[in-house]
Design an enzyme around this catalytic site. Structure first.
Site, PDB file in Angstrom:
ATOM      1  N   ASN A 106       0.821  -1.214   0.000  1.00  0.00           N
ATOM      2  CA  ASN A 106       0.000   0.000   0.000  1.00  0.00           C
ATOM      3  C   ASN A 106       0.853   1.261   0.000  1.00  0.00           C
ATOM      4  O   ASN A 106       1.916   1.298   0.619  1.00  0.00           O
ATOM      5  CB  ASN A 106      -0.961  -0.020   1.187  1.00  0.00           C
ATOM      6  CG  ASN A 106      -1.911  -1.196   1.081  1.00  0.00           C
ATOM      7  OD1 ASN A 106      -2.037  -1.823   0.028  1.00  0.00           O
ATOM      8  ND2 ASN A 106      -2.554  -1.530   2.188  1.00  0.00           N
ATOM      9  N   HIS A 123       5.881  -0.651  -2.570  1.00  0.00           N
ATOM     10  CA  HIS A 123       5.404   0.079  -3.757  1.00  0.00           C
ATOM     11  C   HIS A 123       5.445   1.591  -3.578  1.00  0.00           C
ATOM     12  O   HIS A 123       4.764   2.333  -4.295  1.00  0.00           O
ATOM     13  CB  HIS A 123       3.978  -0.390  -4.124  1.00  0.00           C
ATOM     14  CG  HIS A 123       3.931  -1.828  -4.546  1.00  0.00           C
ATOM     15  ND1 HIS A 123       2.756  -2.543  -4.635  1.00  0.00           N
ATOM     16  CD2 HIS A 123       4.910  -2.705  -4.888  1.00  0.00           C
ATOM     17  CE1 HIS A 123       3.029  -3.785  -5.030  1.00  0.00           C
ATOM     18  NE2 HIS A 123       4.309  -3.917  -5.185  1.00  0.00           N
ATOM     19  N   CYS A 135      19.068  14.595 -13.202  1.00  0.00           N
ATOM     20  CA  CYS A 135      19.115  16.005 -13.600  1.00  0.00           C
ATOM     21  C   CYS A 135      19.772  16.140 -14.971  1.00  0.00           C
ATOM     22  O   CYS A 135      20.734  15.432 -15.281  1.00  0.00           O
ATOM     23  CB  CYS A 135      19.917  16.785 -12.562  1.00  0.00           C
ATOM     24  SG  CYS A 135      20.213  18.476 -13.083  1.00  0.00           S
TER      25      CYS A 135
HETATM   26  N1  APR Z   1     -10.398  -6.858   4.293  1.00  0.00           N
HETATM   27  C1  APR Z   1      -9.541  -7.788   3.747  1.00  0.00           C
HETATM   28  N2  APR Z   1      -9.444  -7.998   2.409  1.00  0.00           N
HETATM   29  C2  APR Z   1     -10.236  -7.270   1.603  1.00  0.00           C
HETATM   30  C3  APR Z   1     -11.169  -6.316   2.101  1.00  0.00           C
HETATM   31  C4  APR Z   1     -11.216  -6.125   3.506  1.00  0.00           C
HETATM   32  N3  APR Z   1     -12.043  -5.252   4.056  1.00  0.00           N
HETATM   33  N4  APR Z   1     -11.823  -5.754   1.042  1.00  0.00           N
HETATM   34  C5  APR Z   1     -11.317  -6.342  -0.077  1.00  0.00           C
HETATM   35  N5  APR Z   1     -10.360  -7.251   0.254  1.00  0.00           N
HETATM   36  C6  APR Z   1      -9.528  -8.069  -0.627  1.00  0.00           C
HETATM   37  C7  APR Z   1     -10.146  -8.394  -1.983  1.00  0.00           C
HETATM   38  O1  APR Z   1     -10.933  -9.568  -1.918  1.00  0.00           O
HETATM   39  C8  APR Z   1      -8.905  -8.566  -2.867  1.00  0.00           C
HETATM   40  O2  APR Z   1      -8.476  -9.934  -2.869  1.00  0.00           O
HETATM   41  O3  APR Z   1      -8.384  -7.303  -0.915  1.00  0.00           O
HETATM   42  C9  APR Z   1      -7.835  -7.716  -2.164  1.00  0.00           C
HETATM   43  C10 APR Z   1      -7.407  -6.476  -2.939  1.00  0.00           C
HETATM   44  O4  APR Z   1      -6.741  -6.916  -4.087  1.00  0.00           O
HETATM   45  P1  APR Z   1      -6.199  -5.848  -5.166  1.00  0.00           P
HETATM   46  O5  APR Z   1      -7.241  -4.842  -5.424  1.00  0.00           O
HETATM   47  O6  APR Z   1      -5.664  -6.638  -6.297  1.00  0.00           O
HETATM   48  O7  APR Z   1      -5.024  -5.085  -4.385  1.00  0.00           O
HETATM   49  P2  APR Z   1      -3.523  -5.571  -4.105  1.00  0.00           P
HETATM   50  O8  APR Z   1      -3.451  -7.050  -3.948  1.00  0.00           O
HETATM   51  O9  APR Z   1      -2.988  -4.745  -3.024  1.00  0.00           O
HETATM   52  O10 APR Z   1      -2.808  -5.158  -5.491  1.00  0.00           O
HETATM   53  C11 APR Z   1      -1.431  -5.337  -5.597  1.00  0.00           C
HETATM   54  O11 APR Z   1      -1.402  -4.090  -7.637  1.00  0.00           O
HETATM   55  O12 APR Z   1      -2.394  -2.376  -8.737  1.00  0.00           O
HETATM   56  C12 APR Z   1      -1.228  -2.767  -8.129  1.00  0.00           C
HETATM   57  O13 APR Z   1       0.487  -1.502  -7.087  1.00  0.00           O
HETATM   58  C13 APR Z   1      -0.853  -1.878  -6.951  1.00  0.00           C
HETATM   59  O14 APR Z   1      -0.064  -2.527  -4.749  1.00  0.00           O
HETATM   60  C14 APR Z   1      -1.013  -2.814  -5.751  1.00  0.00           C
HETATM   61  C15 APR Z   1      -0.805  -4.180  -6.356  1.00  0.00           C
END
Ligand code: APR
Length: 252
Positions: A106, A123, A135
């Site tokens: 995050n 990230h 630069c």
């Molecule tokens: N508590 C726990 N998990 C949750 C909740 C919650 N309240 N709400 C949603 N989720 C879960 C979803 O089911 C999903 O599996 O969180 C996950 C979010 O997944 P992504 O949206 O893919 O996010 P992330 O895994 O952090 O993405 C990885 O991708 O876009 C790039 O750089 C960005 O750091 C990011 C990376």
């Protein structure tokens, strides 16, 4: 194993664990009001194209569009607060110094705002600005562009050499910060319990740390209300949200 019994058995694993590593993703901040990326309809990538907004090529092709998008996310994130999940992690670290290593994908800074120490941000941070290029050596720069001399704009640019400021996040196709990545790899190799919270596991190398932990003999627990790409690396699945599960698992 249903969610309830999983919480109970995982709680026992937390008590037994000498070294805990926690990998978090966007779901960790969902209950703070920060949209995730891949959740259907609500995820950012359901509305926006990552290739048009989260790559260096996209920024070079249309800096104002990308800058504006990050500016709107910054604006939204300015008012969000850590949730009970962030706070449970920070409190556990304060009560048990050195026992829990926090690895996050995050960029919202909510772990740090909750008081977590030594957070490994793989990230970057959306509130940081960094120069796009080295630069370009205009006389005024002296080899290093100064943010203080940046000309306002979308994005701001170096007043001397025209270098652009960009958000301090890791875009697709870019290298992760080497020090944080190495420390995360070390935590994954040496922990005896890894909690994987709120990530789809779609993005590597961050997702790899769950497999590294399992491969090195640690217990791996996925905390996610939905199935994820890391479920197969898990010994237990807790189908619950971050803000509901973490306080129950980490309270003394
Ligand atoms: N508590 C726990 N998990 C949750 C909740 C919650 N309240 N709400 C949603 N989720 C879960 C979803 O089911 C999903 O599996 O969180 C996950 C979010 O997944 P992504 O949206 O893919 O996010 P992330 O895994 O952090 O993405 C990885 O991708 O876009 C790039 O750089 C960005 O750091 C990011 C990376």
């Amino acid at each position: 194993m249903n969610a309830l019994s999983d919480l109970v058995s995982v709680r026992a694993w937390v008590d037994e664990a000498r070294a805990i590593a926690v990998l978090t993703g966007a779901g960790m901040s969902a209950e703070s009001g920060v949209p995730t990326f891949r959740d259907a309809q609500t995820g950012l990538w359901a509305t926006f194209k990552p290739e048009e907004l989260a790559t260096e090529a996209a920024f070079r092709a249309n800096p104002a569009q990308v800058w504006d998008w990050y500016a709107s996310r910054r604006e939204m994130m300015k008012d969000v607060r850590p949730n009970a999940g962030h706070e449970a992690l920070a409190r556990f670290q304060q009560r048990h110094p050195g026992r829990l290593t926090l690895i996050t994908q995050n960029v919202d800074g909510l772990h740090q705002a909750a008081g977590s120490v030594g957070t490994l941000s793989l990230h970057g941070n959306i509130f940081d600005d960094v120069w796009l290029d080295p630069c370009m050596g205009a006389p005024g720069c002296g080899g290093v562009c100064a943010v203080s001399r940046a000309q306002p704009g979308r994005p701001p640019a170096c007043g001397d050499c025209g270098n652009l400021l960009r958000p301090g996040v890791v875009w697709f196709g870019e290298m992760l910060p080497a020090v944080a990545l190495a420390a995360a790899e070390d935590a994954a190799q040496t922990c005896d319990l890894m909690l994987v919270v709120g990530t789809s596991g779609a993005v590597w190398p961050a997702a790899g740390s769950a497999h590294t932990a399992r491969h090195n003999g640690a217990r791996v627990v996925v905390i996610n209300p939905q199935p994820s790409e890391l479920d197969d690396a898990a010994h237990a699945l807790v189908r619950a949200t971050a803000a509901s599960a973490l306080p129950a698992l980490l309270a003394d």
